[in-house]
Design a protein around this motif. Structure first.
Motif, mmCIF file in Angstrom:
data_model
loop_
_atom_site.group_PDB
_atom_site.id
_atom_site.type_symbol
_atom_site.label_atom_id
_atom_site.label_comp_id
_atom_site.label_asym_id
_atom_site.label_seq_id
_atom_site.Cartn_x
_atom_site.Cartn_y
_atom_site.Cartn_z
ATOM 1 N N UNK A 234 6.988 5.790 -13.809
ATOM 2 C CA UNK A 234 7.584 5.963 -12.483
ATOM 3 C C UNK A 234 7.880 4.589 -11.910
ATOM 4 N N UNK A 235 9.086 4.402 -11.400
ATOM 5 C CA UNK A 235 9.479 3.136 -10.785
ATOM 6 C C UNK A 235 9.422 3.294 -9.274
ATOM 7 N N UNK A 236 8.642 2.441 -8.627
ATOM 8 C CA UNK A 236 8.413 2.540 -7.191
ATOM 9 C C UNK A 236 9.055 1.363 -6.461
ATOM 10 N N UNK A 237 9.414 1.583 -5.201
ATOM 11 C CA UNK A 237 9.971 0.529 -4.349
ATOM 12 C C UNK A 237 8.848 -0.058 -3.510
ATOM 13 N N UNK A 238 8.541 -1.333 -3.735
ATOM 14 C CA UNK A 238 7.418 -1.978 -3.056
ATOM 15 C C UNK A 238 7.842 -3.353 -2.564
ATOM 16 N N UNK A 239 7.058 -3.892 -1.624
ATOM 17 C CA UNK A 239 7.261 -5.257 -1.164
ATOM 18 C C UNK A 239 6.503 -6.222 -2.057
ATOM 19 N N UNK A 240 6.678 -7.537 -1.866
ATOM 20 C CA UNK A 240 6.007 -8.519 -2.718
ATOM 21 C C UNK A 240 4.485 -8.415 -2.688
ATOM 22 N N UNK A 241 3.875 -8.295 -1.498
ATOM 23 C CA UNK A 241 2.412 -8.176 -1.409
ATOM 24 C C UNK A 241 1.952 -6.852 -1.996
ATOM 25 N N UNK A 242 2.727 -5.793 -1.760
ATOM 26 C CA UNK A 242 2.377 -4.487 -2.325
ATOM 27 C C UNK A 242 2.432 -4.530 -3.846
ATOM 28 N N UNK A 243 3.410 -5.281 -4.386
ATOM 29 C CA UNK A 243 3.516 -5.395 -5.841
ATOM 30 C C UNK A 243 2.285 -6.074 -6.426
ATOM 31 N N UNK A 244 1.748 -7.073 -5.732
ATOM 32 C CA UNK A 244 0.535 -7.741 -6.216
ATOM 33 C C UNK A 244 -0.647 -6.781 -6.207
ATOM 34 N N UNK A 245 -0.770 -6.016 -5.127
ATOM 35 C CA UNK A 245 -1.871 -5.052 -5.047
ATOM 36 C C UNK A 245 -1.745 -3.992 -6.137
ATOM 37 N N UNK A 246 -0.519 -3.540 -6.401
ATOM 38 C CA UNK A 246 -0.307 -2.531 -7.430
ATOM 39 C C UNK A 246 -0.588 -3.102 -8.817
ATOM 40 N N UNK A 247 -0.238 -4.385 -9.045
ATOM 41 C CA UNK A 247 -0.501 -5.015 -10.342
ATOM 42 C C UNK A 247 -2.004 -5.112 -10.597
ATOM 43 N N UNK A 248 -2.772 -5.465 -9.571
ATOM 44 C CA UNK A 248 -4.233 -5.517 -9.731
ATOM 45 C C UNK A 248 -4.791 -4.128 -10.019
#
Length: 296
Positions: A234-248
Motif C-alpha cells: 500500500x502506498x500512503x501519502x505522508x509528510x517528511x516527519x510522518x515518513x520517518x515515523x513510518x520508517x521506524x
C-alpha cells in the motif's frame, strides 16, 4: 457673354440647389448613406472537431467530462497530438494522408475505445491548460502512467509504500483514495516478576492517523464495481516527519491499516498521539518540569 446664356446657367444652378434641398428633406434631413463595402466572404475550409479545455485548468487538477468540449479546427492545422472526432477531411497529398493517420492513431491510443470525454475523466493536469487549448497527452497524466503519483501528491507530501496483507489491510476493503490510520503492535515490558508472572505484554501504538491511500500495488484506481483489492503493498501519502515515523515503525515490525469512516475524513491528519509523545523530552530543572519537542 450673351445675357440669355448667363440667365440659363443661373436658372440651372438654382434648380440643382433646390432639387438637392427637396431630396434632403424627403430623406429626413440626412445625407444619403455611403455605399457599404462588404468584405469578401472567405471560402469554406474543411474543419475537424478537436477536444479542447472548456476553462483554464491548473496543475494537479483532476479532469471531468464537464471540463472539456469540442471545437471546430481547420483540418490543415491539426496537430498529431490533438484528440479529434476522427472526421478529418480527405487528404489530397501523401504527406497530409500520413498526418491524418497519425492524428487518428494518437486519438485511438488515448481514447482506448470509449468517448474522448470519458477517456480523459480522472486524468490529472501535468502542465497548465488554457481555455480553448487542445487537450494533449503531454499535458495530462492518467492512472498507471509514469509521473502520475508525483502529480497526485499534495504539496509538501511524500509517497511511501508499506507491506500489507489481507489481514493487515481490512481484508482487502481498503481501496485507493481511502483514509486510514496506521497501527503497530510490539512487545511491551513484562507484566511482573517471578514464576507465574506474565511473560510479556503486547502494546499497540497509532503511528499515523487519517492518511490517504494513493495506490495498492501498482493500481492507483479501483476497477469498475470493485469492492475489494487484495494487495501486497500500500502506498500512503505522508509528510517528511510522518515518513520517518513510518520508517521506524516498519523496521520494528509489520503495521496494520485501520480504515476510517467516510464521515471522519475531516479529522486531524499526521502523526498519531504515541508518535507525537515520542518526540517530546521532559526536562526537570529546580523542581520544575518543561517539555521540549525534538526530532528522534
Amino acid at each position: 457673354m450673351n445675357p440669355l446664356r448667363v440667365m440659363i446657367v443661373l436658372i440651372a444652378a438654382v434648380s440643382a440647389i433646390g432639387l438637392a434641398v427637396v431630396m434632403q428633406k424627403a430623406m429626413g434631413g440626412k445625407a444619403p448613406p455611403a455605399a457599404v463595402v462588404q468584405a469578401p466572404v472567405a471560402t469554406d475550409k474543411p474543419m475537424t472537431q478537436v477536444l479542447v479545455a472548456k476553462r483554464d485548468l491548473v496543475i494537479g487538477e483532476r479532469l471531468t467530462a464537464a471540463d472539456v468540449t469540442w471545437q471546430a479546427w481547420p483540418s490543415d492545422a491539426i496537430n498529431a497530438a490533438f484528440i479529434t472526432n476522427g472526421a478529418a477531411a480527405p487528404a489530397p497529398t501523401k504527406t497530409a494522408a500520413k498526418a491524418a493517420k497519425a492524428v487518428g492513431d494518437v486519438a485511438d491510443g488515448m481514447i482506448g475505445g470509449v468517448t474522448p470525454e470519458k477517456a480523459i475523466e480522472g486524468a490529472i493536469v501535468r502542465d497548465p491548460i488554457l481555455a480553448g487549448e487542445p487537450i494533449t497527452s503531454r499535458k495530462i497524466v492518467r492512472g498507471g502512467e509514469g509521473g502520475y503519483l508525483s502529480v497526485v501528491l499534495s504539496p509538501g507530501k511524500r509517497a511511501m509504500a508499506v507491506p500489507v496483507t489481507s489481514e493487515t489491510a481490512v481484508g482487502g476493503f481498503v481501496l485507493p483514495g481511502d483514509r486510514v490510520d496506521v497501527l503497530q503492535t510490539h512487545e511491551g515490558p513484562s507484566g511482573g516478576e517471578g514464576e507465574g508472572a506474565a511473560a510479556k505484554t503486547v502494546v499497540a501504538d497509532t503511528i499515523l492517523q487519517n492518511v490517504r491511500v494513493l495506490a495498492l500495488d501498482q493500481s492507483t484506481t479501483a476497477e469498475k464495481d470493485a469492492k475489494t483489492i487484495v494487495a501486497a503493498t500500500a502506498t500512503l501519502e505522508v509528510g517528511p516527519i510522518e515518513a520517518e515515523a513510518l520508517a521506524r515503525a516498519k523496521a520494528a515490525g509489520p503495521v496494520t491499516l485501520i480504515l476510517r469512516a467516510y464521515t471522519d475524513l475531516g479529522g486531524p491528519s499526521g502523526l498519531g498521539v504515541r508518535s507525537q509523545e515520542s518526540n517530546v523530552v521532559r526536562v526537570n530543572r529546580g523542581g520544575q518540569t518543561s517539555s521540549i519537542a525534538v526530532r528522534p
